[in-house]
Design a protein around this motif. Structure first.
Motif, PDB file in Angstrom:
ATOM      1  N   HIS A 142      49.574 -45.676  -9.825  1.00 56.57           N
ATOM      2  CA  HIS A 142      49.051 -46.195  -8.564  1.00 56.57           C
ATOM      3  C   HIS A 142      47.817 -45.393  -8.170  1.00 56.57           C
ATOM      4  O   HIS A 142      47.509 -44.373  -8.800  1.00 56.57           O
ATOM      5  N   GLN A 164      44.379 -51.662  -8.127  1.00 60.81           N
ATOM      6  CA  GLN A 164      44.859 -51.497  -6.754  1.00 60.81           C
ATOM      7  C   GLN A 164      43.716 -51.140  -5.820  1.00 60.81           C
ATOM      8  O   GLN A 164      42.670 -50.660  -6.251  1.00 60.81           O
ATOM      9  N   SER A 214      47.533 -43.935  -5.349  1.00 63.65           N
ATOM     10  CA  SER A 214      47.943 -42.953  -4.332  1.00 63.65           C
ATOM     11  C   SER A 214      47.601 -41.497  -4.682  1.00 63.65           C
ATOM     12  O   SER A 214      47.351 -40.707  -3.756  1.00 63.65           O
ATOM     13  N   GLN A 242      44.847 -40.027  -2.803  1.00 62.25           N
ATOM     14  CA  GLN A 242      45.098 -39.555  -1.422  1.00 62.25           C
ATOM     15  C   GLN A 242      45.121 -38.033  -1.427  1.00 62.25           C
ATOM     16  O   GLN A 242      44.450 -37.391  -0.622  1.00 62.25           O
ATOM     17  N   PHE A 290      58.943 -46.079   0.266  1.00 63.87           N
ATOM     18  CA  PHE A 290      58.093 -45.359  -0.684  1.00 63.87           C
ATOM     19  C   PHE A 290      58.318 -43.882  -0.400  1.00 63.87           C
ATOM     20  O   PHE A 290      58.440 -43.484   0.770  1.00 63.87           O
ATOM     21  N   GLN A 337      58.251 -46.616 -11.364  1.00 62.49           N
ATOM     22  CA  GLN A 337      56.864 -46.520 -11.817  1.00 62.49           C
ATOM     23  C   GLN A 337      56.789 -45.821 -13.169  1.00 62.49           C
ATOM     24  O   GLN A 337      56.159 -44.778 -13.330  1.00 62.49           O
ATOM     25  N   ALA A 387      48.962 -45.022   5.317  1.00 61.22           N
ATOM     26  CA  ALA A 387      48.421 -45.331   3.997  1.00 61.22           C
ATOM     27  C   ALA A 387      48.883 -46.728   3.621  1.00 61.22           C
ATOM     28  O   ALA A 387      49.892 -47.232   4.138  1.00 61.22           O
ATOM     29  N   PHE A 388      48.128 -47.359   2.760  1.00 58.88           N
ATOM     30  CA  PHE A 388      48.536 -48.676   2.246  1.00 58.88           C
ATOM     31  C   PHE A 388      47.995 -48.847   0.840  1.00 58.88           C
ATOM     32  O   PHE A 388      47.040 -48.151   0.447  1.00 58.88           O
ATOM     33  N   GLY A 389      48.630 -49.726   0.088  1.00 61.45           N
ATOM     34  CA  GLY A 389      48.156 -49.994  -1.275  1.00 61.45           C
ATOM     35  C   GLY A 389      48.413 -51.439  -1.620  1.00 61.45           C
ATOM     36  O   GLY A 389      49.515 -51.951  -1.394  1.00 61.45           O
ATOM     37  N   GLY A 436      52.015 -52.659   0.184  1.00 60.97           N
ATOM     38  CA  GLY A 436      52.971 -51.661   0.671  1.00 60.97           C
ATOM     39  C   GLY A 436      52.226 -50.692   1.560  1.00 60.97           C
ATOM     40  O   GLY A 436      51.048 -50.418   1.346  1.00 60.97           O
ATOM     41  N   CYS A 437      52.921 -50.192   2.587  1.00 55.99           N
ATOM     42  CA  CYS A 437      52.219 -49.298   3.518  1.00 55.99           C
ATOM     43  C   CYS A 437      53.222 -48.426   4.263  1.00 55.99           C
ATOM     44  O   CYS A 437      54.436 -48.556   4.085  1.00 55.99           O
ATOM     45  N   GLY A 438      52.727 -47.540   5.091  1.00 57.91           N
ATOM     46  CA  GLY A 438      53.611 -46.723   5.903  1.00 57.91           C
ATOM     47  C   GLY A 438      52.871 -45.542   6.487  1.00 57.91           C
ATOM     48  O   GLY A 438      51.678 -45.343   6.244  1.00 57.91           O
ATOM     49  N   PHE A 482      56.380 -41.460  -0.378  1.00 57.47           N
ATOM     50  CA  PHE A 482      55.266 -40.753   0.287  1.00 57.47           C
ATOM     51  C   PHE A 482      54.927 -41.311   1.656  1.00 57.47           C
ATOM     52  O   PHE A 482      53.964 -40.873   2.282  1.00 57.47           O
ATOM     53  N   THR A 483      55.674 -42.316   2.132  1.00 56.39           N
ATOM     54  CA  THR A 483      55.470 -42.798   3.507  1.00 56.39           C
ATOM     55  C   THR A 483      56.817 -42.910   4.210  1.00 56.39           C
ATOM     56  O   THR A 483      57.842 -43.200   3.594  1.00 56.39           O
ATOM     57  N   ARG A 485      51.329 -49.501 -15.754  1.00 55.87           N
ATOM     58  CA  ARG A 485      52.793 -49.388 -15.648  1.00 55.87           C
ATOM     59  C   ARG A 485      53.451 -49.991 -16.875  1.00 55.87           C
ATOM     60  O   ARG A 485      52.859 -50.824 -17.556  1.00 55.87           O
TER      61      ARG A 485
HETATM   62  N1  PHE Z   1      51.396 -46.754  -4.207  1.00 57.52           N
HETATM   63  C1  PHE Z   1      52.306 -47.792  -3.814  1.00 57.52           C
HETATM   64  C2  PHE Z   1      52.584 -48.689  -5.015  1.00 57.52           C
HETATM   65  O1  PHE Z   1      51.830 -48.681  -5.942  1.00 57.52           O
HETATM   66  C3  PHE Z   1      51.714 -48.632  -2.691  1.00 57.52           C
HETATM   67  C4  PHE Z   1      51.583 -47.844  -1.420  1.00 57.52           C
HETATM   68  C5  PHE Z   1      50.438 -47.147  -1.159  1.00 57.52           C
HETATM   69  C6  PHE Z   1      52.613 -47.799  -0.488  1.00 57.52           C
HETATM   70  C7  PHE Z   1      50.288 -46.449   0.036  1.00 57.52           C
HETATM   71  C8  PHE Z   1      52.486 -47.116   0.676  1.00 57.52           C
HETATM   72  C9  PHE Z   1      51.314 -46.431   0.939  1.00 57.52           C
HETATM   73  O2  PHE Z   1      53.563 -49.397  -5.041  1.00 57.52           O
END
Ligand code: PHE
Length: 373
Positions: A192, A232, A194, A197, A272, A170, A340-342, A314-316, A274-275, A218
């Motif tokens: 992102h 996003q 995130s 969060q 990721f 990133q 979380a997911f994005g 993406g998530c987790g 953070f997950t 990016r």
């Molecule tokens: N922030 C991540 C990205 O930009 C996506 C993501 C968000 C993944 C939240 C997991 C949880 O690639």
């Protein structure tokens, strides 16, 4: 205006009535001839101006000059004239009486008005709003945060330690001239959504359910599927006993709501910082129905690259290390859990509208954008 107040010699009722009628008619004619603001002002001065207006003159010439026995009659007439002239002066407008104003100055109400195009939602914003609405119906609220973000929120508090190789995925633009600052305070364009969060967990105690739409940046050269600026939609749910099952159920429901009830979802392991665990979620291709082929001649389906699946997000489960950064606000990793997911709003808009070049969204060509209005 050629009216001058006559000096009366005959104070008979008939003579007074005649003089009064002439005066009033002259005032009405004068009012009808007013063409602009300057003339309107001159008209007023002429008739009710205190110093030498017609009303003042009438007072002097007709009333004060009247013989004793005619005073009463003259007084009544003069009052009538005054009232009528007052009315005419108050009612006078620029343009005067319709029947005598020049045709060029009339308003033609049959002409069409000036039409101003009201614009329309950009397809990416439209897609974003639709997706946000899906989560709002599930009880999520909308949160946002700054696009120019600190290293702390964009990376460190999301468990990307300084110099960790995950940061390379990133890369972004950093604001110049910040070498003197500690690394965590340095400003950059967020990569992102995130970081919001963390910002939201700092402000709101659990339980929370939020969606975060926003712009991110990016270091990606622009091409048909990349842009240095894109959008996003992030999601975060934290409560006690949130499980991976909740994550799957929520996202599966959201995708069916958004793309249609026949789409399926598939989760594949990913990473990721953070997950933990992390996953990439795919939806069955809503263009070919998951077969990878299109039409009667079985042409290869391009959007899913013939795989029948499209990667959407993406998530987790929120990594306990992330909760450690906001522990003091009620996020004790031993007590709460979350997911979380994005997802990329632009990519979803591309798929949804069958657009084959991402750049079309950002070139600002109105002929392209109008198609979505
Ligand atoms: N922030 C991540 C990205 O930009 C996506 C993501 C968000 C993944 C939240 C997991 C949880 O690639």
């Amino acid at each position: 205006m050629s009216y001058t107040v006559p000096k009366l010699t005959n104070y008979s009722a008939a003579a007074l009535e005649n003089a009064a009628a002439k005066c009033i008619r002259a005032c009405a004619d004068d009012a009808a001839a007013v063409r602009n603001e300057a003339e309107l002002k001159a008209f007023r001065d002429r008739w009710i101006g205190r110093k030498n207006g017609v009303l003042t003159q009438i007072n002097d010439l007709w009333l004060k000059g009247a013989p004793k026995d005619a005073k009463r009659e003259a007084g009544i007439r003069v009052n009538e004239v005054k009232a009528r002239i007052q009315e005419l002066v108050e009612g006078a407008r620029v343009g005067g009486d319709e029947s005598v104003s020049a045709p060029a100055e009339r308003v033609d109400i049959s002409l069409p008005g000036v039409r101003r195009p009201i614009g329309a939602e950009h397809p990416v914003i439209k897609t974003t709003n639709e997706m946000v609405r899906v989560f709002q119906k599930l009880g999520y609220s909308v949160a946002d945060g700054p696009v120019v973000e600190t290293d702390y929120y964009n990376f460190e508090a999301l468990n990307f330690p300084p110099n960790h190789p995950a940061r390379d995925t990133q890369d972004t633009l950093f604001i110049a001239g910040q070498q003197a600052k500690p690394q965590r305070e340095r400003l950059l364009l967020r990569t992102h959504t995130s970081p919001v969060q963390i910002r939201t967990m700092e402000k709101m105690r659990p339980p929370i359910r939020i969606v975060i739409p926003g712009t991110v940046h990016r270091n990606d050269p622009p091409d048909a599927s990349h842009s240095p600026m894109f959008h996003q939609i992030e999601g975060l749910a934290v409560d006690t006993n949130i499980t991976f099952g909740d994550l799957k159920g929520t996202l599966d429901h959201a995708m069916k709501e958004f793309f249609g009830s026949s789409v399926k979802t598939s989760f594949r392991p990913s990473f990721f910082p953070f997950t933990e665990p992390s996953a990439e979620m795919f939806v069955s291709c809503f263009i070919c129905g998951g077969s990878g082929k299109r039409g009667t001649d079985n042409a290869p389906c391009r959007p899913c690259k013939q795989t029948g699946w499209i990667e959407i997000l993406g998530c987790g489960m929120v990594d306990p290390n992330v909760f450690e950064f906001v522990k003091d606000n009620g996020y004790d990793p031993r007590k709460v859990s979350g997911f979380a997911f994005g997802m990329g709003a632009d990519r979803i808009a591309l798929l949804k509208y069958g657009v084959d070049d991402l750049q079309l969204f950002f070139n600002g060509d109105v002929r392209f954008l109008q198609q979505f209005a």
